[in-house]
Design a protein around this motif. Structure first.
Motif, PDB file in Angstrom:
ATOM      1  N   ALA A   1       0.914  -1.180  -0.028  1.00 24.00           N
ATOM      2  CA  ALA A   1      -0.085  -0.028  -0.206  1.00 24.00           C
ATOM      3  C   ALA A   1       0.962   1.409   0.219  1.00 24.00           C
ATOM      4  O   ALA A   1       2.070   1.303   0.691  1.00 24.00           O
ATOM      5  N   GLU A   2       0.504   2.315  -0.853  1.00 27.32           N
ATOM      6  CA  GLU A   2       1.448   3.300  -0.978  1.00 27.32           C
ATOM      7  C   GLU A   2       0.445   4.515  -0.972  1.00 27.32           C
ATOM      8  O   GLU A   2      -0.517   4.758  -1.630  1.00 27.32           O
ATOM      9  N   MET A   3       1.188   5.631  -0.281  1.00 20.18           N
ATOM     10  CA  MET A   3       0.675   7.198  -0.506  1.00 20.18           C
ATOM     11  C   MET A   3       1.636   7.960  -0.932  1.00 20.18           C
ATOM     12  O   MET A   3       2.864   7.784  -0.320  1.00 20.18           O
ATOM     13  N   THR A   4       1.533   8.528  -2.242  1.00 16.13           N
ATOM     14  CA  THR A   4       2.911   9.363  -2.678  1.00 16.13           C
ATOM     15  C   THR A   4       2.460  10.924  -2.592  1.00 16.13           C
ATOM     16  O   THR A   4       1.205  11.455  -2.264  1.00 16.13           O
ATOM     17  N   TYR A   5       3.434  11.770  -2.489  1.00 19.24           N
ATOM     18  CA  TYR A   5       3.376  13.093  -2.196  1.00 19.24           C
ATOM     19  C   TYR A   5       4.248  13.890  -3.091  1.00 19.24           C
ATOM     20  O   TYR A   5       5.496  13.209  -3.572  1.00 19.24           O
TER      21      TYR A   5
ATOM     22  N   ASP B   1      -0.968  13.233  -3.230  1.00 15.48           N
ATOM     23  CA  ASP B   1      -1.431  13.262  -4.632  1.00 15.48           C
ATOM     24  C   ASP B   1      -2.213  11.847  -4.858  1.00 15.48           C
ATOM     25  O   ASP B   1      -2.938  11.564  -5.941  1.00 15.48           O
ATOM     26  N   HIS B   2      -1.708  10.996  -4.075  1.00 13.73           N
ATOM     27  CA  HIS B   2      -2.287   9.601  -4.458  1.00 13.73           C
ATOM     28  C   HIS B   2      -2.193   8.585  -3.327  1.00 13.73           C
ATOM     29  O   HIS B   2      -1.127   8.583  -2.569  1.00 13.73           O
ATOM     30  N   THR B   3      -3.061   7.868  -2.947  1.00  8.05           N
ATOM     31  CA  THR B   3      -3.075   6.788  -2.256  1.00  8.05           C
ATOM     32  C   THR B   3      -3.536   5.441  -2.850  1.00  8.05           C
ATOM     33  O   THR B   3      -4.855   5.345  -3.343  1.00  8.05           O
ATOM     34  N   ASP B   4      -2.802   4.455  -2.699  1.00  9.38           N
ATOM     35  CA  ASP B   4      -3.412   3.148  -3.338  1.00  9.38           C
ATOM     36  C   ASP B   4      -3.305   1.958  -2.154  1.00  9.38           C
ATOM     37  O   ASP B   4      -2.154   1.872  -1.764  1.00  9.38           O
TER      38      ASP B   4
ATOM     39  N   LEU C   1      -1.126  19.741   1.735  1.00  6.80           N
ATOM     40  CA  LEU C   1      -2.335  19.951   0.969  1.00  6.80           C
ATOM     41  C   LEU C   1      -2.882  18.906   0.347  1.00  6.80           C
ATOM     42  O   LEU C   1      -1.965  18.049  -0.579  1.00  6.80           O
ATOM     43  N   PRO C   2      -3.784  17.896   0.800  1.00  6.60           N
ATOM     44  CA  PRO C   2      -4.350  16.675   0.305  1.00  6.60           C
ATOM     45  C   PRO C   2      -5.275  16.742  -0.819  1.00  6.60           C
ATOM     46  O   PRO C   2      -6.288  16.922  -0.968  1.00  6.60           O
ATOM     47  N   LEU C   3      -4.490  16.690  -2.140  1.00  8.34           N
ATOM     48  CA  LEU C   3      -5.290  16.702  -3.237  1.00  8.34           C
ATOM     49  C   LEU C   3      -5.808  15.223  -3.672  1.00  8.34           C
ATOM     50  O   LEU C   3      -6.806  15.273  -4.276  1.00  8.34           O
ATOM     51  N   CYS C   4      -5.310  14.103  -3.315  1.00  8.34           N
ATOM     52  CA  CYS C   4      -5.788  12.879  -3.291  1.00  8.34           C
ATOM     53  C   CYS C   4      -7.140  12.762  -2.507  1.00  8.34           C
ATOM     54  O   CYS C   4      -7.349  13.126  -1.256  1.00  8.34           O
ATOM     55  N   PRO C   5      -8.125  12.284  -3.166  1.00 12.08           N
ATOM     56  CA  PRO C   5      -9.529  12.158  -2.722  1.00 12.08           C
ATOM     57  C   PRO C   5      -9.622  11.490  -1.305  1.00 12.08           C
ATOM     58  O   PRO C   5     -10.246  12.081  -0.356  1.00 12.08           O
ATOM     59  N   PHE C   6      -8.757  10.481  -1.176  1.00  9.91           N
ATOM     60  CA  PHE C   6      -8.972   9.613   0.130  1.00  9.91           C
ATOM     61  C   PHE C   6      -8.440  10.388   1.024  1.00  9.91           C
ATOM     62  O   PHE C   6      -8.825  10.561   2.306  1.00  9.91           O
ATOM     63  N   ALA C   7      -7.206  11.043   0.766  1.00  8.66           N
ATOM     64  CA  ALA C   7      -6.514  11.985   1.752  1.00  8.66           C
ATOM     65  C   ALA C   7      -7.373  13.045   2.197  1.00  8.66           C
ATOM     66  O   ALA C   7      -7.468  13.504   3.582  1.00  8.66           O
TER      67      ALA C   7
END
Length: 98
Positions: A28-32, A43-46, A76-82
């Motif tokens: 599982a990964e969250m990128t920024y 920007d992304h959480t998978d 700044l949480p642009l990822c919808p999940f974050a």
């Protein structure tokens, strides 16, 4: 299962970063992105199906919040999940870039 928080790792480059959790052959990964000296943009959480419902995604965002507090950063949480997690956790407002 081992405590998720203890198993999250961070990788940082000059302009990007990520938090990862690996177990049972899945990642599982969250990128920024790093936007200046004191701002990160999530920007992304998978989170793969193998981890769904176990709190892995929330743990990744929580780790970013904890590190932002320690480092004096804003998020700044642009990822919808974050972004959804920030709406659910008003106590994270101190690191939210408004």
């Amino acid at each position: 299962m081992t405590d998720i928080n203890d198993q999250i790792t961070e990788e940082i480059t000059e302009t990007k970063g990520s938090y990862s959790y690996r177990a049972e052959g899945a990642v599982a990964e969250m990128t920024y992105s790093r936007a200046g000296e004191h701002l990160i943009i999530i920007d992304h959480t998978d989170v793969p199906e193998a981890f769904r419902g176990q709190g892995v995604g929330v743990a990744l965002v929580t780790r970013a919040v904890t590190d932002a507090r320690t480092r004096g950063h804003k998020i700044l949480p642009l990822c919808p999940f974050a972004a959804a997690q920030f709406r659910r956790h008003a106590e994270w407002g101190d690191v939210l870039n408004r």
